[in-house]
Design a protein around this motif. Structure first.
Motif, PDB file in Angstrom:
ATOM      1  N   GLY A  12       0.924  -0.924  -0.095  1.00  0.00           N
ATOM      2  CA  GLY A  12      -0.147   0.157   0.073  1.00  0.00           C
ATOM      3  C   GLY A  12       0.714   1.846   0.195  1.00  0.00           C
ATOM      4  N   GLY A  13       0.250   2.145   1.015  1.00  0.00           N
ATOM      5  CA  GLY A  13       1.342   3.326   1.336  1.00  0.00           C
ATOM      6  C   GLY A  13       0.667   4.670   0.244  1.00  0.00           C
ATOM      7  N   TRP A  14       1.010   5.658  -0.285  1.00  0.00           N
ATOM      8  CA  TRP A  14       0.828   6.423  -1.080  1.00  0.00           C
ATOM      9  C   TRP A  14      -0.157   5.587  -1.752  1.00  0.00           C
ATOM     10  N   TRP A  15      -0.625   4.863  -2.570  1.00  0.00           N
ATOM     11  CA  TRP A  15      -1.257   4.476  -3.712  1.00  0.00           C
ATOM     12  C   TRP A  15      -2.693   4.713  -3.773  1.00  0.00           C
ATOM     13  N   TRP A  16      -2.949   4.641  -1.972  1.00  0.00           N
ATOM     14  CA  TRP A  16      -4.394   4.517  -2.277  1.00  0.00           C
ATOM     15  C   TRP A  16      -5.536   3.357  -3.271  1.00  0.00           C
ATOM     16  N   LYS A  38      -1.473  -0.065   7.357  1.00  0.00           N
ATOM     17  CA  LYS A  38      -0.728   0.726   8.509  1.00  0.00           C
ATOM     18  C   LYS A  38      -1.728   1.029   9.560  1.00  0.00           C
ATOM     19  N   SER A  39      -2.911   1.483   9.440  1.00  0.00           N
ATOM     20  CA  SER A  39      -3.948   1.806  10.134  1.00  0.00           C
ATOM     21  C   SER A  39      -5.247   1.311  10.976  1.00  0.00           C
ATOM     22  N   ASP A  40      -6.419   1.266  11.543  1.00  0.00           N
ATOM     23  CA  ASP A  40      -7.194   0.353  11.515  1.00  0.00           C
ATOM     24  C   ASP A  40      -8.214  -0.359  10.499  1.00  0.00           C
ATOM     25  N   LYS A  41      -7.986   0.952   9.059  1.00  0.00           N
ATOM     26  CA  LYS A  41      -9.078   0.569   7.827  1.00  0.00           C
ATOM     27  C   LYS A  41      -8.624   0.750   6.452  1.00  0.00           C
ATOM     28  N   LEU A  42      -8.833   0.162   5.858  1.00  0.00           N
ATOM     29  CA  LEU A  42      -8.420   0.143   4.421  1.00  0.00           C
ATOM     30  C   LEU A  42      -9.083   1.586   3.906  1.00  0.00           C
ATOM     31  N   GLY A  43      -7.803   2.108   2.836  1.00  0.00           N
ATOM     32  CA  GLY A  43      -8.223   3.140   2.196  1.00  0.00           C
ATOM     33  C   GLY A  43      -7.418   4.476   2.079  1.00  0.00           C
ATOM     34  N   GLY A  44      -6.637   4.729   2.886  1.00  0.00           N
ATOM     35  CA  GLY A  44      -5.415   5.575   2.896  1.00  0.00           C
ATOM     36  C   GLY A  44      -6.153   6.979   3.312  1.00  0.00           C
ATOM     37  N   TRP A  45      -5.345   7.856   2.652  1.00  0.00           N
ATOM     38  CA  TRP A  45      -6.019   9.011   2.669  1.00  0.00           C
ATOM     39  C   TRP A  45      -7.181   9.127   1.556  1.00  0.00           C
ATOM     40  N   LEU A  46      -7.597   8.703   1.054  1.00  0.00           N
ATOM     41  CA  LEU A  46      -8.665   8.400   0.300  1.00  0.00           C
ATOM     42  C   LEU A  46      -9.960   8.093   0.990  1.00  0.00           C
ATOM     43  N   ALA A  47      -9.955   7.601   2.423  1.00  0.00           N
ATOM     44  CA  ALA A  47     -10.841   7.291   3.395  1.00  0.00           C
ATOM     45  C   ALA A  47     -10.828   8.397   3.732  1.00  0.00           C
ATOM     46  N   LYS A  48     -10.124   9.310   4.084  1.00  0.00           N
ATOM     47  CA  LYS A  48     -10.675  10.695   4.089  1.00  0.00           C
ATOM     48  C   LYS A  48     -11.314  12.125   3.396  1.00  0.00           C
ATOM     49  N   GLN A  49     -11.244  11.664   2.211  1.00  0.00           N
ATOM     50  CA  GLN A  49     -11.269  12.232   1.016  1.00  0.00           C
ATOM     51  C   GLN A  49     -12.764  11.974   1.130  1.00  0.00           C
ATOM     52  N   HIS A  50     -13.782  12.914   0.503  1.00  0.00           N
ATOM     53  CA  HIS A  50     -15.437  12.960   0.183  1.00  0.00           C
ATOM     54  C   HIS A  50     -15.333  12.497  -1.548  1.00  0.00           C
ATOM     55  N   LYS A  51     -14.414  13.784  -1.854  1.00  0.00           N
ATOM     56  CA  LYS A  51     -14.248  13.018  -3.683  1.00  0.00           C
ATOM     57  C   LYS A  51     -12.978  13.334  -3.925  1.00  0.00           C
ATOM     58  N   THR A  52     -12.551  12.601  -4.604  1.00  0.00           N
ATOM     59  CA  THR A  52     -11.715  12.730  -5.815  1.00  0.00           C
ATOM     60  C   THR A  52     -11.500  13.477  -6.896  1.00  0.00           C
ATOM     61  N   ILE A  53      -9.789  13.362  -7.224  1.00  0.00           N
ATOM     62  CA  ILE A  53      -9.340  13.803  -9.183  1.00  0.00           C
ATOM     63  C   ILE A  53     -10.846  13.970  -9.797  1.00  0.00           C
ATOM     64  N   PRO A  54     -10.934  14.327 -10.834  1.00  0.00           N
ATOM     65  CA  PRO A  54     -11.720  13.738 -12.170  1.00  0.00           C
ATOM     66  C   PRO A  54     -10.623  13.373 -12.864  1.00  0.00           C
TER      67      PRO A  54
END
Length: 90
Positions: A12-16, A38-54
């Motif tokens: 994983g890592g930064w690949w989200w 490394k955290s308690d759930k999958l998704g990395g930074w993407l799990a913290k976002q509501h939307k993503t890049i087009p």
């Protein structure tokens, strides 16, 4: 990745989303996949976002992450195992 071994570890890592998508694709081709988170759930930074890049033309509107659907597919796939922070790779 050795085809004879039929296993794929994804650290994983930064690949989200790419790591999660790669895990699904590898499992679909017959590999056993272990996701290491490394955290308690999958998704990395993407799990913290509501939307993503087009990703679709005209590339002007943010898109839903579709993370919930991807995580449900990972959870349902018997070829994918998830290890969390304190887990050790063998």
């Amino acid at each position: 990745m050795s085809r004879g071994r039929d296993k794929q570890d994804d650290p994983g890592g930064w690949w989200w989303i790419t790591g999660l998508t790669a895990a699904l694709e590898a499992a679909a081709t017959g590999y056993e996949v272990r996701l290491v988170e490394k955290s308690d759930k999958l998704g990395g930074w993407l799990a913290k976002q509501h939307k993503t890049i087009p990703t679709k033309p005209p590339f002007s509107e943010l898109e839903d992450t579709d993370l919930e659907d991807i995580l449900a597919r990972i959870e349902a796939d018997k070829r994918i195992t998830v290890s969390h922070r304190r887990s050790r790779l063998r």
